[in-house]
Design a protein around this motif. Structure first.
Motif, PDB file in Angstrom:
ATOM      1  N   GLN A   1       0.776  -1.151   0.158  1.00 49.20           N
ATOM      2  CA  GLN A   1      -0.134   0.022   0.022  1.00 49.20           C
ATOM      3  C   GLN A   1       0.813   1.160   0.053  1.00 49.20           C
ATOM      4  N   SER A   2       2.246   1.132  -0.010  1.00 52.89           N
ATOM      5  CA  SER A   2       3.043   2.040   0.236  1.00 52.89           C
ATOM      6  C   SER A   2       3.509   2.968  -1.200  1.00 52.89           C
ATOM      7  N   ASN A   3       3.764   4.085  -1.221  1.00 55.53           N
ATOM      8  CA  ASN A   3       4.427   4.822  -2.359  1.00 55.53           C
ATOM      9  C   ASN A   3       5.808   4.716  -2.423  1.00 55.53           C
ATOM     10  N   TYR A   4       6.525   5.002  -1.314  1.00 58.87           N
ATOM     11  CA  TYR A   4       8.005   5.045  -1.289  1.00 58.87           C
ATOM     12  C   TYR A   4       8.434   3.875  -0.312  1.00 58.87           C
ATOM     13  N   ILE A   5       8.991   2.830  -1.108  1.00 54.43           N
ATOM     14  CA  ILE A   5       9.613   1.673  -0.179  1.00 54.43           C
ATOM     15  C   ILE A   5      10.988   1.535  -0.267  1.00 54.43           C
ATOM     16  N   PHE A   6      11.567   1.894   0.819  1.00 56.54           N
ATOM     17  CA  PHE A   6      13.181   1.809   1.024  1.00 56.54           C
ATOM     18  C   PHE A   6      13.530   0.616   1.679  1.00 56.54           C
ATOM     19  N   ASP A   7      14.504  -0.155   0.855  1.00 54.09           N
ATOM     20  CA  ASP A   7      14.976  -1.320   1.251  1.00 54.09           C
ATOM     21  C   ASP A   7      16.092  -1.793   0.784  1.00 54.09           C
ATOM     22  N   ALA A   8      16.766  -2.811   1.022  1.00 47.90           N
ATOM     23  CA  ALA A   8      18.234  -3.107   0.534  1.00 47.90           C
ATOM     24  C   ALA A   8      18.137  -4.438  -0.105  1.00 47.90           C
ATOM     25  N   ASN A   9      18.738  -4.453  -1.452  1.00 45.38           N
ATOM     26  CA  ASN A   9      18.939  -5.472  -2.145  1.00 45.38           C
ATOM     27  C   ASN A   9      20.447  -6.077  -2.475  1.00 45.38           C
ATOM     28  N   GLY A  10      20.779  -7.023  -1.788  1.00 46.55           N
ATOM     29  CA  GLY A  10      22.136  -7.318  -1.656  1.00 46.55           C
ATOM     30  C   GLY A  10      23.077  -6.438  -1.095  1.00 46.55           C
TER      31      GLY A  10
ATOM     32  N   ARG B   1      22.652   9.133  -0.683  1.00 44.92           N
ATOM     33  CA  ARG B   1      23.569   7.910  -0.503  1.00 44.92           C
ATOM     34  C   ARG B   1      23.610   7.736   1.055  1.00 44.92           C
ATOM     35  N   ALA B   2      23.526   8.928   1.894  1.00 51.28           N
ATOM     36  CA  ALA B   2      23.609   9.047   3.262  1.00 51.28           C
ATOM     37  C   ALA B   2      22.070   8.613   3.956  1.00 51.28           C
ATOM     38  N   MET B   3      21.060   8.031   3.238  1.00 48.72           N
ATOM     39  CA  MET B   3      20.035   7.616   3.885  1.00 48.72           C
ATOM     40  C   MET B   3      20.092   6.120   4.638  1.00 48.72           C
ATOM     41  N   TYR B   4      21.126   5.434   4.213  1.00 52.75           N
ATOM     42  CA  TYR B   4      21.247   3.645   4.733  1.00 52.75           C
ATOM     43  C   TYR B   4      22.288   3.624   5.169  1.00 52.75           C
ATOM     44  N   ASN B   5      22.607   3.072   6.303  1.00 52.65           N
ATOM     45  CA  ASN B   5      23.846   2.559   6.792  1.00 52.65           C
ATOM     46  C   ASN B   5      23.680   1.404   7.616  1.00 52.65           C
ATOM     47  N   ASN B   6      24.420   0.238   7.313  1.00 48.71           N
ATOM     48  CA  ASN B   6      24.397  -0.882   8.094  1.00 48.71           C
ATOM     49  C   ASN B   6      22.913  -1.526   8.656  1.00 48.71           C
ATOM     50  N   GLY B   7      21.890  -1.121   7.685  1.00 43.36           N
ATOM     51  CA  GLY B   7      20.750  -1.822   8.149  1.00 43.36           C
ATOM     52  C   GLY B   7      19.540  -0.910   8.628  1.00 43.36           C
TER      53      GLY B   7
ATOM     54  N   ILE C   1       2.859   7.641   1.418  1.00 47.23           N
ATOM     55  CA  ILE C   1       3.056   6.499   2.475  1.00 47.23           C
ATOM     56  C   ILE C   1       4.499   6.054   2.238  1.00 47.23           C
ATOM     57  N   PHE C   2       5.359   6.045   3.114  1.00 45.36           N
ATOM     58  CA  PHE C   2       6.839   5.780   3.156  1.00 45.36           C
ATOM     59  C   PHE C   2       6.964   4.293   3.978  1.00 45.36           C
ATOM     60  N   TRP C   3       7.845   3.505   3.471  1.00 44.33           N
ATOM     61  CA  TRP C   3       7.989   2.076   3.994  1.00 44.33           C
ATOM     62  C   TRP C   3       9.420   1.742   4.133  1.00 44.33           C
ATOM     63  N   PHE C   4       9.669   1.440   5.553  1.00 44.41           N
ATOM     64  CA  PHE C   4      11.235   1.125   5.676  1.00 44.41           C
ATOM     65  C   PHE C   4      11.415  -0.218   6.039  1.00 44.41           C
TER      66      PHE C   4
ATOM     67  N   LEU D   1       4.703   7.098   7.933  1.00 40.42           N
ATOM     68  CA  LEU D   1       6.049   6.495   8.087  1.00 40.42           C
ATOM     69  C   LEU D   1       5.613   4.908   8.867  1.00 40.42           C
ATOM     70  N   ILE D   2       6.087   4.109   7.786  1.00 37.31           N
ATOM     71  CA  ILE D   2       5.781   2.836   8.112  1.00 37.31           C
ATOM     72  C   ILE D   2       7.320   2.237   8.358  1.00 37.31           C
ATOM     73  N   VAL D   3       7.416   1.584   9.595  1.00 37.63           N
ATOM     74  CA  VAL D   3       8.720   0.894   9.867  1.00 37.63           C
ATOM     75  C   VAL D   3       8.659  -0.282  10.246  1.00 37.63           C
ATOM     76  N   ARG D   4       9.770  -1.013   9.861  1.00 38.81           N
ATOM     77  CA  ARG D   4       9.860  -2.416  10.357  1.00 38.81           C
ATOM     78  C   ARG D   4      11.188  -2.264  11.292  1.00 38.81           C
ATOM     79  N   GLY D   5      10.611  -1.988  12.632  1.00 38.68           N
ATOM     80  CA  GLY D   5      11.523  -1.627  13.798  1.00 38.68           C
ATOM     81  C   GLY D   5      11.264  -0.433  14.412  1.00 38.68           C
TER      82      GLY D   5
END
Length: 778
Positions: free
Chosen positions: A516-525, A581-587, A600-603, A619-623
């Motif tokens: 349901q989110s518009n902006y999904i922030f995750d890591a791939n590899g 580039r500074a948005m993500y650091n070690n999970g 809708i933002f998902w992390f 803001l939807i956050v896993r954590g």
């Protein structure tokens, strides 16, 4: 959380008049499928083999939406029980509402035909749509279902839009020490704070709250909201508090060591500990309020055993004794205030009929027989009922009611006192306008000369005593002002019962909201990326397809970088601390944007937000989520709270939230009530972990947390609701300058949250089937 409507009251597809009960509820649900019911059911079912085959026929987003609607209808038909179907045969052109969130703009059942014994053909047309404006596309599927109904007790499907049980829900032990903690809920008649554990209001707490706790409530300062209340299923101990006029207290036991102001509207304590009978057979136990029927009483004065004539003051929790203390323990909640007790209860026998209409199973394996039984409650003991008012409690009380009352404060006024067990009055200055007692009364300040007695009028079933040595008063002794008739047989004022504090919560799984989110922030590899879904530029260019468009955050190409710059103003791409580039650091994710798009933002991991600029979104956050002090006016606005202009009229807008550039999407629940704005747009924060909010001036939108909340710095203001500890029991300490939670004016619309109930499984004695036999595009 309170579930939204449970039936469509418009009457379409009604069963024959003789059909009653849950079967009828399913009938009236037919044309009012709750949007969230279909969403939850369809998402689950689309993982199955049949639905995967169906979706291979869809070449466009609109076609896929139509097939989602087809599957939602199939799932519903599968759940309808056998006795309902004959009443549907011959009905045509019945619209089915509530599928908008699946992308279905129109659904119509065109025919229901009987094709054999216990076999039916259902013909329907389902229209899916995708896009907006000039990019709008539609697709209509005509579908034929072959249905063989099952038989038995149907279940209740999950509902994924619901109102919270209260503006503030805490699953845990709560300590309020903040000087300004407030919950403002003057317009809605239900709890404004509920606590699953203990509630402690400290000496520094000068805010206003009102509500209930399952554990003990201890107050050493602060006050209650105007005309507010404190209810506890355990003890309520007042060490000091400023009571506004009209405040209400209710608990198992109440102790006043301090407190002033008032007068209190009421102070109630105690219930009957009962054995519950169903059709004359002992099946469970409950703590019930009411009075004992004289002809059923056993034992002497004061009465403790007999059949209870229940009152409608409180909801009653019933535990069935079979399986008690095991995972199979079954609990029901009887909403007695929703019944007309003058018609439901036999005054001579105490038998309660029609409880199934206000009965909800809380836990354990599905139990159906109890729902239709005639109930009665046999008291075996007293539960609580202690009431002590010390000398430091300078508070008048309009209505004091309990089992054993001790009044130790002088010069206090009580309009009405009911003591089912005993009443002890320490001082002569006490005045009681109307007294009813089920046991003894003791005027401790009286003497042999008939002087020093308090002013009391009424009667009691027990003896009268006076003096420090507790001397028995003879009937001839009648002190001035002490107009109490003693030894009144066959009499007891009963007990109020136990308040039920509804602190049920739903587990928060951030993954449920990803699609349901518009902006999904995750890591791939290990490389961070942003997936954009259902986002369109003002000129109609789609930058995020419904299936998702991926933008790498470490090595975007020129076109992708242009979009990221427009959305987040990443600044200098190389090395900027506020850059993408500074948005993500070690999970972990860090958001320090110069601007953000609405949506809708998902992390996929913990998030820290440090921003002096307003954020319009969810803001939807896993954590865990941290809202840090970044200076400036810190504002987080949920989309529906921010308004159409901020969400739909900008350079980029979310098409799942906006029906057009000037209007939010609308949806309809099972009762036919239309809501503006998707339910998810009412939430500002949904986190499977906790929230640490430091000096965030304003959060406009509801906050739903799996774990605890911590606030600090300036007062945190939340406009909406707050639910804490959905995933675990927490220790919650609201200190510093506290927080304020205020429900908005349009609460019935903005209060809806995208939280699913669990529903209940159906119990068919014979399973049914529902299958798509034929379909075509129109």
């Amino acid at each position: 959380m309170r579930n939204a409507g449970e039936g469509n009251k418009r009457g379409n597809f009604s069963a024959p008049r003789q059909q009653r009960g849950i079967a009828t509820l399913l009938v009236v649900l037919m044309v009012g499928l709750a949007v969230s019911v279909t969403v939850a059911a369809t998402i689950y079912a689309l993982r199955g083999t049949q639905s995967q085959q169906l979706t291979t026929h869809s070449a466009t987003a609109a076609q896929a939406a139509a097939w989602r609607g087809v599957e939602a209808l199939r799932l519903y038909l599968l759940a309808v029980e056998k006795p309902v179907w004959p009443g549907w045969v011959g009905n045509t052109q019945k619209p089915v509402s509530g599928l908008e969130a699946l992308g279905v703009s129109k659904a119509v059942v065109t025919a229901v035909e009987a094709t054999g014994a216990n076999q039916y053909r259902v013909i329907a047309e389902v229209t899916g749509q995708a896009g907006v404006g000039s990019g709008l596309t539609t697709a209509t599927v005509e579908v034929v279902y072959d249905v063989v109904p099952g038989n038995g007790m149907p279940g209740v499907p999950p509902v994924c839009h619901s109102m919270p049980n209260a503006p503030v829900v805490f699953n845990g032990d709560v300590k309020l020490d903040g000087e300004g903690t407030q919950v403002v809920d003057d317009k809605y008649d239900y709890e404004n704070i509920v606590v699953s554990g203990k509630l402690t209001i400290g000496a520094g707490g000068r805010g206003k709250v009102s509500g209930c706790a399952k554990g003990a409530i201890t107050v050493t300062g602060g006050d209650i909201a105007d005309n507010g209340h404190l209810h506890s299923e355990s003890q309520l101990v007042i060490g000091g508090m400023s009571f506004p006029a009209g405040a209400r207290l209710w608990a198992r036991e109440i102790t006043f060591n301090g407190g002033s102001g008032g007068p209190l509207a009421r102070a109630w304590a105690g219930a009957y500990d009962t054995v519950v009978y169903a059709n004359g057979v002992a099946v469970g136990e409950a703590r019930v309020g009411g009075s004992l029927i004289p002809s059923t009483v056993s034992g002497g004065v004061p009465w403790t055993q007999g059949t209870v004539l229940p009152t409608a003051l409180a909801r009653v929790k019933v535990t069935l004794t079979q399986g008690k203390g095991t995972p199979d323990e079954v609990n029901f909640l009887l909403n007695l205030p929703a019944l007309d007790m003058t018609k439901a209860v036999d005054a001579a026998t105490g038998e309660l009929r029609g409880a199934g209409a206000v009965m909800e199973q809380l836990s354990g394996p599905e139990e159906t027989a109890f729902r239709t039984a005639v109930l009665s409650f046999r008291a075996r003991a007293i539960h609580g009922g202690g009431f002590t008012q010390g000398s430091g409690a300078t508070t008048d009380i309009v209505d004091a009611w309990g089992w054993s009352l001790g009044l130790g404060s002088d010069n206090r006024r009580y309009d009405r006192v009911r003591a089912a067990g005993s009443l002890a009055i320490q001082h002569r200055g006490v005045r009681i306008g109307e007294f009813a007692g089920g046991g003894e009364i003791w005027a401790q300040s009286g003497n042999d000369a008939g002087a020093g007695f308090p002013a009391v009028a009424g009667r009691t079933a027990g003896y009268r005593y006076f003096g420090g040595s507790k001397q028995l008063m003879n009937e001839a002794m009648q002190p001035t002002g002490f107009e109490v008739q003693g030894s009144q047989g066959n009499f007891s004022p009963g007990l109020p019962g136990l308040p039920y504090c509804d602190v049920r919560t739903n587990y928060i799984d951030a993954d449920v909201y990803r699609d349901q989110s518009n902006y999904i922030f995750d890591a791939n590899g290990g490389k961070p990326q942003l997936t954009i879904r259902n986002v369109t530029r003002a000129d109609g260019v789609v930058i995020g397809a419904a299936s998702g468009t991926v933008y790498p955050l470490t090595n975007p190409d020129a076109a992708q970088l242009k979009v990221l710059e427009d959305l987040f103003a990443c600044g200098s791409w190389e090395g900027a601390d506020k850059g993408c580039r500074a948005m993500y650091n070690n999970g972990r994710w860090n958001l320090q944007p110069q601007k953000t798009p609405p949506g809708i933002f998902w992390f996929d991991g913990p998030l820290e937000v440090r921003s002096a600029n307003p954020i319009v979104g969810t803001l939807i956050v896993r954590g865990n989520l941290g809202l840090s002090d970044g200076g400036g006016y810190k504002l987080l606005e949920a989309p529906n709270f921010a308004g159409v202009a901020k969400v739909c009229s900008g350079a980029y807008y979310p098409t799942n939230l906006c029906a057009s550039r000037t209007a939010f999407v609308t949806w309809e629940d099972a009762d036919g009530v239309v809501y503006t704005g998707a339910a998810i747009g009412n939430a500002a924060v949904i986190a499977s972990g906790g929230l640490n909010a430091q000096s965030w001036t304003s959060i406009r939108g509801s906050v739903v947390l799996g774990k605890k909340i911590t606030v600090g710095g300036a007062k945190v203001n939340i406009e909406g609701s707050l639910s804490v500890g959905n995933n675990e029991f927490s220790q919650i300490d609201i200190g510093a300058t506290g927080m304020k939670v205020e429900t908005p004016q349009d609460w019935k619309n903005l209060g809806q949250l995208p939280v699913c109930s669990k529903g209940s499984q159906s119990l068919p004695t014979t399973p049914g089937t529902a299958a798509v036999q034929w379909s075509r595009y129109l």
